[in-house]
Scaffold this motif. Structure first.
Motif, mmCIF file in Angstrom:
data_model
loop_
_atom_site.group_PDB
_atom_site.id
_atom_site.type_symbol
_atom_site.label_atom_id
_atom_site.label_comp_id
_atom_site.label_asym_id
_atom_site.label_seq_id
_atom_site.Cartn_x
_atom_site.Cartn_y
_atom_site.Cartn_z
ATOM 1 N N LEU A 1 0.756 -1.236 0.147
ATOM 2 C CA LEU A 1 0.157 0.003 0.051
ATOM 3 C C LEU A 1 0.956 1.241 -0.172
ATOM 4 O O LEU A 1 0.605 2.224 -0.691
ATOM 5 N N LEU A 2 2.010 1.150 0.800
ATOM 6 C CA LEU A 2 2.864 2.390 0.712
ATOM 7 C C LEU A 2 3.625 2.562 -0.661
ATOM 8 O O LEU A 2 3.552 3.576 -1.120
ATOM 9 N N GLU A 3 3.736 1.415 -1.348
ATOM 10 C CA GLU A 3 4.382 1.746 -2.644
ATOM 11 C C GLU A 3 3.388 2.122 -3.647
ATOM 12 O O GLU A 3 3.814 2.811 -4.440
ATOM 13 N N GLU A 4 2.274 1.898 -3.408
ATOM 14 C CA GLU A 4 1.203 2.221 -4.256
ATOM 15 C C GLU A 4 0.555 3.761 -4.162
ATOM 16 O O GLU A 4 -0.529 4.242 -4.624
ATOM 17 N N ASN A 5 1.067 4.256 -3.101
ATOM 18 C CA ASN A 5 0.885 5.523 -2.569
ATOM 19 C C ASN A 5 -0.699 5.811 -1.952
ATOM 20 O O ASN A 5 -1.304 6.707 -2.226
ATOM 21 N N PHE A 6 -1.084 4.782 -1.331
ATOM 22 C CA PHE A 6 -2.525 4.877 -0.619
ATOM 23 C C PHE A 6 -2.213 5.883 0.642
ATOM 24 O O PHE A 6 -3.116 6.686 1.029
ATOM 25 N N SER B 1 4.690 8.661 4.571
ATOM 26 C CA SER B 1 5.169 8.460 5.783
ATOM 27 C C SER B 1 5.148 9.977 6.200
ATOM 28 O O SER B 1 5.307 10.840 5.361
ATOM 29 N N ALA B 2 5.147 10.158 7.482
ATOM 30 C CA ALA B 2 5.400 11.534 8.305
ATOM 31 C C ALA B 2 5.732 11.598 9.681
ATOM 32 O O ALA B 2 6.049 10.548 10.152
ATOM 33 N N GLU B 3 6.224 12.769 10.056
ATOM 34 C CA GLU B 3 6.618 12.950 11.508
ATOM 35 C C GLU B 3 6.027 14.180 11.979
ATOM 36 O O GLU B 3 5.755 15.074 11.068
ATOM 37 N N LYS B 4 5.940 14.475 13.262
ATOM 38 C CA LYS B 4 5.416 15.489 13.870
ATOM 39 C C LYS B 4 6.538 16.457 14.112
ATOM 40 O O LYS B 4 7.561 15.976 14.564
ATOM 41 N N ILE B 5 6.497 17.728 13.949
ATOM 42 C CA ILE B 5 7.541 18.645 14.207
ATOM 43 C C ILE B 5 6.585 19.915 14.931
ATOM 44 O O ILE B 5 5.621 20.391 14.689
ATOM 45 N N LYS B 6 7.641 20.356 15.682
ATOM 46 C CA LYS B 6 7.039 21.481 16.550
ATOM 47 C C LYS B 6 7.292 22.734 16.102
ATOM 48 O O LYS B 6 8.380 23.111 15.847
ATOM 49 N N LEU C 1 2.335 17.973 10.914
ATOM 50 C CA LEU C 1 2.736 16.739 10.045
ATOM 51 C C LEU C 1 3.879 17.358 8.981
ATOM 52 O O LEU C 1 3.314 18.105 8.143
ATOM 53 N N ARG C 2 4.795 16.524 8.983
ATOM 54 C CA ARG C 2 5.800 16.940 7.766
ATOM 55 C C ARG C 2 6.044 15.669 6.966
ATOM 56 O O ARG C 2 6.535 14.449 7.596
ATOM 57 N N PRO C 3 5.637 15.582 5.774
ATOM 58 C CA PRO C 3 6.003 14.038 4.983
ATOM 59 C C PRO C 3 7.213 13.795 4.883
ATOM 60 O O PRO C 3 8.277 14.653 4.937
ATOM 61 N N ILE C 4 7.911 12.594 4.993
ATOM 62 C CA ILE C 4 9.272 12.290 5.047
ATOM 63 C C ILE C 4 9.509 11.119 4.028
ATOM 64 O O ILE C 4 8.285 10.471 3.570
ATOM 65 N N LEU C 5 10.442 10.814 3.494
ATOM 66 C CA LEU C 5 10.930 9.746 2.558
ATOM 67 C C LEU C 5 11.104 8.405 3.377
ATOM 68 O O LEU C 5 12.105 8.535 4.205
ATOM 69 N N LYS C 6 10.353 7.595 3.145
ATOM 70 C CA LYS C 6 10.595 6.156 3.873
ATOM 71 C C LYS C 6 9.845 5.153 3.027
ATOM 72 O O LYS C 6 8.654 5.116 2.880
ATOM 73 N N LYS C 7 10.668 4.207 2.469
ATOM 74 C CA LYS C 7 10.114 3.172 1.715
ATOM 75 C C LYS C 7 9.822 2.096 2.159
ATOM 76 O O LYS C 7 9.204 1.162 1.668
ATOM 77 N N GLN C 8 10.100 1.633 3.551
ATOM 78 C CA GLN C 8 9.531 0.411 4.437
ATOM 79 C C GLN C 8 8.774 0.842 5.211
ATOM 80 O O GLN C 8 8.731 1.852 6.380
ATOM 81 N N PHE C 9 7.552 0.057 5.528
ATOM 82 C CA PHE C 9 6.478 0.220 6.572
ATOM 83 C C PHE C 9 6.923 -0.285 7.762
ATOM 84 O O PHE C 9 7.572 -1.499 7.681
ATOM 85 N N THR C 10 6.879 0.193 8.730
ATOM 86 C CA THR C 10 7.298 -0.418 10.266
ATOM 87 C C THR C 10 6.099 -0.350 11.256
ATOM 88 O O THR C 10 5.296 0.536 11.340
#
Length: 243
Positions: free
Chosen positions: A92-97, A100-105, A113-122
């Motif tokens: 699903l991640l590879e098909e762009n459903f 990934s993101a992270e929270k920044i203050k 939320l800020r999108p980040i580049l992450k190719k593997q789901f954890t």
């Protein structure tokens, strides 16, 4: 030198053993590949617990990786193990459903939320923002309804008498409902303060505890009341959704 080589070899053996433990067999891959990713995404979009937030540009909905994995494993018999869930969620991640993101203050103290580049789901507390939207037809219908309602309101002078009379009754019924809800809010606050003071700050009584919680309309009136005894007036509050 030989001892260093032995350590490296042991490390390689450990990695190989870990890969074998988490890798999928051919039959498992065939079974999981037979599942339609769009159907799974649609299921997760409705059933997986999500939260609302903001990026720098727009309002979004996001979820935690561990919650998505648990949701799949508890509802799909084909996805019975953690590695099965990771395999599907990676697809699903590879098909762009979602991405990934992270929270920044920010400097003003708010969080985005800020999108980040992450190719593997954890499968942990990592955050993922939904890009797959469902229920668009509801938004379209709402938009059409608002436009038709505005046009109908503009044509009010042309309404037949029964429609004008019905509009008056509808107005008073809506006003009465609003006044009833406001009265309930005031009543529950008065009861809470009175019982709280009379009990020496030990009894927390709420009439319709979900009345001011974001729930469906009828769910706001269930249960009828909540009663809690506490030893101190300043109990420790635990936020189960804190991050």
């Amino acid at each position: 030198m030989p001892s260093g080589i032995r350590v490296t070899a042991r490390g390689k053996e450990a990695r190989d053993a870990g890969n074998k433990k988490t890798s999928l067999s051919t039959d498992e891959k065939l079974l999981l590949d037979a599942l339609r990713t769009r159907d799974i995404a649609h299921f997760l979009r409705k059933k997986c617990s999500t939260k609302e937030g903001f990026t720098e540009k727009r309002h979004v909905e996001y979820f935690k990786g561990v919650r998505a994995a648990k949701c799949l494993m508890s509802n799909y018999k084909e996805i019975s193990r953690k590695k099965h869930a990771v395999y599907i969620l990676n697809k699903l991640l590879e098909e762009n459903f979602y991405h990934s993101a992270e929270k920044i203050k920010l400097s003003n103290g708010s969080k985005i939320l800020r999108p980040i580049l992450k190719k593997q789901f954890t499968v942990d507390d990592s955050l993922y923002i939904w890009t797959f939207e469902v229920g668009k037809w509801k938004q379209y219908m709402l938009g059409v309804g608002i436009i038709l309602g505005f046009i109908l309101f503009v044509l009010q002078p042309l309404w037949p008498p029964f429609m004008k009379e019905g509009a008056v009754y509808l107005f008073y019924a809506t006003l009465g409902l609003i006044l009833l809800l406001l009265s309930l809010c005031v009543l529950r606050l008065i009861l809470f303060v009175a019982i709280f003071l009379l009990s020496g700050a030990r009894v927390y009584f709420w009439l319709y505890p979900n009345l001011v919680v974001e729930e469906q309309f009828w769910a706001s009136f269930v249960p009828l009341y909540s009663l809690e005894w506490r030893k101190s007036s300043a109990p420790k509050v635990v936020d189960e959704y804190s991050e």
